[in-house]
Motif scaffolding. Structure first.
Motif, PDB file in Angstrom:
ATOM      1  N   PHE A   1       0.667  -1.108   0.064  1.00 36.49           N
ATOM      2  CA  PHE A   1       0.084   0.020   0.018  1.00 36.49           C
ATOM      3  C   PHE A   1       0.790   1.269  -0.043  1.00 36.49           C
ATOM      4  CE2 PHE A   1      -3.084   2.692   2.481  1.00 36.49           C
ATOM      5  CZ  PHE A   1      -3.939   2.948   1.490  1.00 36.49           C
ATOM      6  N   HIS A   2       1.946   1.293   1.039  1.00 36.27           N
ATOM      7  CA  HIS A   2       2.791   2.594   1.114  1.00 36.27           C
ATOM      8  C   HIS A   2       3.814   2.344  -0.168  1.00 36.27           C
ATOM      9  CE1 HIS A   2       0.450   3.031   4.850  1.00 36.27           C
ATOM     10  NE2 HIS A   2       1.001   1.695   5.118  1.00 36.27           N
ATOM     11  N   LEU A   3       4.374   1.438  -0.397  1.00 40.70           N
ATOM     12  CA  LEU A   3       5.217   1.344  -1.731  1.00 40.70           C
ATOM     13  C   LEU A   3       4.569   2.101  -2.916  1.00 40.70           C
ATOM     14  CD1 LEU A   3       6.732  -2.069  -1.179  1.00 40.70           C
ATOM     15  CD2 LEU A   3       8.099   0.152  -1.111  1.00 40.70           C
ATOM     16  N   ASP A   4       3.363   1.707  -2.916  1.00 38.48           N
ATOM     17  CA  ASP A   4       2.662   2.253  -4.175  1.00 38.48           C
ATOM     18  C   ASP A   4       2.126   3.730  -4.145  1.00 38.48           C
ATOM     19  OD1 ASP A   4       0.868   1.895  -6.746  1.00 38.48           O
ATOM     20  OD2 ASP A   4      -0.701   2.895  -5.430  1.00 38.48           O
ATOM     21  N   GLY A   5       2.314   4.261  -2.785  1.00 38.98           N
ATOM     22  CA  GLY A   5       2.075   5.721  -2.808  1.00 38.98           C
ATOM     23  C   GLY A   5       3.643   6.307  -2.887  1.00 38.98           C
ATOM     24  N   LEU A   6       4.700   5.811  -2.535  1.00 35.60           N
ATOM     25  CA  LEU A   6       5.946   6.138  -2.702  1.00 35.60           C
ATOM     26  C   LEU A   6       6.294   6.457  -4.375  1.00 35.60           C
ATOM     27  CD1 LEU A   6       8.844   6.967  -1.750  1.00 35.60           C
ATOM     28  CD2 LEU A   6       9.384   4.680  -1.893  1.00 35.60           C
ATOM     29  N   ALA A   7       6.092   5.260  -5.016  1.00 36.11           N
ATOM     30  CA  ALA A   7       6.167   5.071  -6.522  1.00 36.11           C
ATOM     31  C   ALA A   7       5.515   6.120  -7.200  1.00 36.11           C
ATOM     32  CB  ALA A   7       5.995   3.848  -6.958  1.00 36.11           C
ATOM     33  N   ASP A   8       4.052   6.344  -6.797  1.00 35.46           N
ATOM     34  CA  ASP A   8       3.423   7.458  -7.414  1.00 35.46           C
ATOM     35  C   ASP A   8       3.883   8.986  -7.116  1.00 35.46           C
ATOM     36  OD1 ASP A   8       1.722   5.719  -8.838  1.00 35.46           O
ATOM     37  OD2 ASP A   8       0.127   5.674  -7.004  1.00 35.46           O
ATOM     38  N   THR A   9       4.259   9.108  -5.743  1.00 33.96           N
ATOM     39  CA  THR A   9       4.607  10.386  -5.326  1.00 33.96           C
ATOM     40  C   THR A   9       5.926  10.585  -6.231  1.00 33.96           C
ATOM     41  OG1 THR A   9       3.847  10.109  -3.126  1.00 33.96           O
ATOM     42  CG2 THR A   9       5.702  11.788  -3.480  1.00 33.96           C
ATOM     43  N   CYS A  10       6.794   9.916  -6.321  1.00 36.06           N
ATOM     44  CA  CYS A  10       8.108   9.903  -7.034  1.00 36.06           C
ATOM     45  C   CYS A  10       7.906  10.227  -8.519  1.00 36.06           C
ATOM     46  CB  CYS A  10       9.083   8.970  -6.772  1.00 36.06           C
ATOM     47  SG  CYS A  10       9.886   8.948  -5.429  1.00 36.06           S
ATOM     48  N   ASP A  11       7.136   9.539  -9.218  1.00 36.87           N
ATOM     49  CA  ASP A  11       6.716   9.693 -10.485  1.00 36.87           C
ATOM     50  C   ASP A  11       6.185  11.135 -10.860  1.00 36.87           C
ATOM     51  OD1 ASP A  11       7.274   7.384 -11.918  1.00 36.87           O
ATOM     52  OD2 ASP A  11       5.300   6.593 -11.289  1.00 36.87           O
ATOM     53  N   GLY A  12       5.291  11.623  -9.844  1.00 39.44           N
ATOM     54  CA  GLY A  12       4.996  12.962 -10.062  1.00 39.44           C
ATOM     55  C   GLY A  12       5.659  13.926  -9.804  1.00 39.44           C
ATOM     56  N   ILE A  13       6.408  14.115  -8.517  1.00 36.18           N
ATOM     57  CA  ILE A  13       7.359  15.041  -7.894  1.00 36.18           C
ATOM     58  C   ILE A  13       8.474  15.294  -9.018  1.00 36.18           C
ATOM     59  CG2 ILE A  13       8.746  15.696  -6.230  1.00 36.18           C
ATOM     60  CD1 ILE A  13       6.035  16.280  -5.412  1.00 36.18           C
ATOM     61  N   PHE A  14       9.105  14.119  -9.392  1.00 34.57           N
ATOM     62  CA  PHE A  14      10.147  14.418 -10.397  1.00 34.57           C
ATOM     63  C   PHE A  14       9.927  14.423 -11.804  1.00 34.57           C
ATOM     64  CE2 PHE A  14      11.481  12.366  -6.374  1.00 34.57           C
ATOM     65  CZ  PHE A  14      12.483  13.432  -5.693  1.00 34.57           C
ATOM     66  N   SER A  15       8.530  14.650 -12.104  1.00 28.84           N
ATOM     67  CA  SER A  15       8.366  14.613 -13.566  1.00 28.84           C
ATOM     68  C   SER A  15       8.955  15.930 -14.208  1.00 28.84           C
ATOM     69  CB  SER A  15       6.899  14.420 -13.527  1.00 28.84           C
ATOM     70  OG  SER A  15       6.123  15.574 -13.246  1.00 28.84           O
ATOM     71  N   ALA A  16       9.156  16.910 -13.338  1.00 23.49           N
ATOM     72  CA  ALA A  16       9.582  18.303 -14.130  1.00 23.49           C
ATOM     73  C   ALA A  16       8.389  19.182 -14.398  1.00 23.49           C
ATOM     74  CB  ALA A  16      10.897  18.283 -14.681  1.00 23.49           C
ATOM     75  N   ARG A  17       7.118  18.702 -13.896  1.00 23.83           N
ATOM     76  CA  ARG A  17       5.988  19.301 -14.880  1.00 23.83           C
ATOM     77  C   ARG A  17       5.484  20.432 -13.782  1.00 23.83           C
ATOM     78  NH1 ARG A  17       4.380  15.707 -18.562  1.00 23.83           N
ATOM     79  NH2 ARG A  17       6.200  14.547 -19.539  1.00 23.83           N
ATOM     80  N   LYS A  18       4.281  21.193 -14.273  1.00 31.49           N
ATOM     81  CA  LYS A  18       3.586  21.961 -13.135  1.00 31.49           C
ATOM     82  C   LYS A  18       2.693  21.013 -12.091  1.00 31.49           C
ATOM     83  CE  LYS A  18       3.337  25.888 -16.422  1.00 31.49           C
ATOM     84  NZ  LYS A  18       2.348  26.645 -17.197  1.00 31.49           N
ATOM     85  N   ARG A  19       2.405  21.600 -11.198  1.00 32.40           N
ATOM     86  CA  ARG A  19       1.579  21.144 -10.171  1.00 32.40           C
ATOM     87  C   ARG A  19       0.558  20.367 -10.474  1.00 32.40           C
ATOM     88  NH1 ARG A  19      -2.825  22.379  -7.599  1.00 32.40           N
ATOM     89  NH2 ARG A  19      -3.209  21.496  -5.472  1.00 32.40           N
ATOM     90  N   GLU A  20      -0.303  20.858 -11.450  1.00 31.30           N
ATOM     91  CA  GLU A  20      -1.434  20.086 -11.648  1.00 31.30           C
ATOM     92  C   GLU A  20      -1.303  18.844 -12.633  1.00 31.30           C
ATOM     93  OE1 GLU A  20      -1.048  23.300 -12.494  1.00 31.30           O
ATOM     94  OE2 GLU A  20      -2.295  24.214 -10.975  1.00 31.30           O
ATOM     95  N   ARG A  21      -0.101  19.171 -13.462  1.00 33.06           N
ATOM     96  CA  ARG A  21       0.298  17.794 -14.224  1.00 33.06           C
ATOM     97  C   ARG A  21       0.859  16.927 -13.347  1.00 33.06           C
ATOM     98  NH1 ARG A  21      -0.543  13.817 -17.239  1.00 33.06           N
ATOM     99  NH2 ARG A  21       1.031  13.087 -18.590  1.00 33.06           N
ATOM    100  N   MET A  22       1.759  17.163 -12.305  1.00 32.05           N
ATOM    101  CA  MET A  22       2.213  16.185 -11.349  1.00 32.05           C
ATOM    102  C   MET A  22       1.074  15.506 -10.808  1.00 32.05           C
ATOM    103  SD  MET A  22       5.061  18.577  -9.074  1.00 32.05           S
ATOM    104  CE  MET A  22       6.360  19.289  -9.984  1.00 32.05           C
ATOM    105  N   LEU A  23      -0.056  16.074 -10.120  1.00 31.64           N
ATOM    106  CA  LEU A  23      -1.278  15.239  -9.632  1.00 31.64           C
ATOM    107  C   LEU A  23      -2.011  14.387 -10.516  1.00 31.64           C
ATOM    108  CD1 LEU A  23      -2.645  18.348  -7.703  1.00 31.64           C
ATOM    109  CD2 LEU A  23      -1.423  16.468  -6.538  1.00 31.64           C
ATOM    110  N   GLU A  24      -1.916  14.842 -11.734  1.00 31.15           N
ATOM    111  CA  GLU A  24      -2.335  13.768 -12.678  1.00 31.15           C
ATOM    112  C   GLU A  24      -1.393  12.694 -12.923  1.00 31.15           C
ATOM    113  OE1 GLU A  24      -3.015  15.797 -16.648  1.00 31.15           O
ATOM    114  OE2 GLU A  24      -4.300  17.271 -15.776  1.00 31.15           O
ATOM    115  N   ILE A  25      -0.203  12.821 -12.922  1.00 35.69           N
ATOM    116  CA  ILE A  25       0.746  11.799 -13.327  1.00 35.69           C
ATOM    117  C   ILE A  25       0.517  10.783 -11.971  1.00 35.69           C
ATOM    118  CG2 ILE A  25       2.969  11.060 -13.146  1.00 35.69           C
ATOM    119  CD1 ILE A  25       3.532  13.612 -14.912  1.00 35.69           C
ATOM    120  N   MET A  26       0.524  11.320 -10.765  1.00 40.58           N
ATOM    121  CA  MET A  26       0.421  10.572  -9.429  1.00 40.58           C
ATOM    122  C   MET A  26      -0.960   9.804  -9.248  1.00 40.58           C
ATOM    123  SD  MET A  26       2.025  13.505  -6.881  1.00 40.58           S
ATOM    124  CE  MET A  26       1.487  12.599  -5.488  1.00 40.58           C
TER     125      MET A  26
END
Length: 246
Positions: free
Chosen positions: A78-103
């Protein structure tokens, strides 16, 4: 007790009969935040038992891998999935709204994949190293780690805005009172100290500082927290707690 069982049901794959929690209003879940350390207590007890059993037939490296695997299986990753989604979004070098979409995207990206590889690798090596320098205390310290990480998740909830419009994390984020926050942290500290004594207490306090830094970093990038960042925080806090013990 019903709130504790509901939190255990929500955060783990431990089979809790539905009849034990069916009358509980899910919106009351925020009241169960003080039970997070006890959920960690149960998770830590099971994972440490697996570690101790593995030591009977293998070396510290395989036992450490069994401990990390047990934690993942107990929680359904459960928490590992959250970590993966967070890193995908945070380190995507996109704007906030796009980060949340990626997550929100269920697909695993490169950053999330790397995060999973390194968090698992570092945890196995950290546990093995801890066992090599402190064999007698290691089981108790490993038991304490999930307690500390789940208690410190409250830092990501108290006075934090929810970064999305809706989601499971909205039940907790920004809705935890100062009193419940303090009680959760104190219970976590007490349980950790009873298991690992002064060494674990210092590790808990250092991880508390780290959790605040993580909170500020996520808030700066997303403008608040999400359920994914809570899960990611749990994984990082658990690793940091063990690393400080070294």
């Amino acid at each position: 007790m019903k709130l504790f069982l509901a939190m255990l049901q929500f955060m783990t794959r431990i089979p809790v009969p539905e009849s034990w929690t069916k009358d509980l209003d899910f919106n009351r879940s925020v009241e169960g935040i003080i039970w997070f350390p006890l959920v960690g207590f149960v998770v830590g007890a099971v994972a440490t038992a697996v570690y101790s059993a593995a030591l009977l037939w293998s070396d510290i490296y395989l036992a450490s891998a069994c401990y990390v695997l047990a934690l993942a299986l107990i929680t359904g990753a459960f928490h590992l999935d959250g970590l993966a989604d967070t890193c995908d979004g945070i380190f995507s070098a996109r704007k906030r709204e796009r980060m949340l979409e990626i997550m929100r995207d269920s697909r695993l990206g490169t950053n999330g994949g790397l995060a999973l590889i390194f968090i698992i690798l570092f945890r196995v090596l950290a546990v093995a190293h801890l066992a090599s320098v402190s064999q007698e205390l290691t089981p108790l310290l490993l038991w304490a780690a999930p307690i500390a990480s789940r208690a410190l998740m409250v830092v990501l909830m108290y006075r934090q805005p929810y970064a999305r419009e809706s989601g499971l994390g909205n039940v907790f984020i920004g809705k935890v009172s100062g009193k419940r926050t303090l009680l959760t942290l104190l219970l976590g500290l007490v349980l950790v100290t009873l298991l690992g004594q002064g060494q674990a207490s210092i590790a808990f306090l250092l991880t508390l500082l780290f959790s605040y830094g993580y909170q500020r970093f996520i808030h700066h990038r997303l403008g608040g927290q999400t359920g994914d960042t809570l899960g990611g925080g749990n994984e990082l806090f658990e690793l940091f707690f063990i690393l400080t013990l070294l």
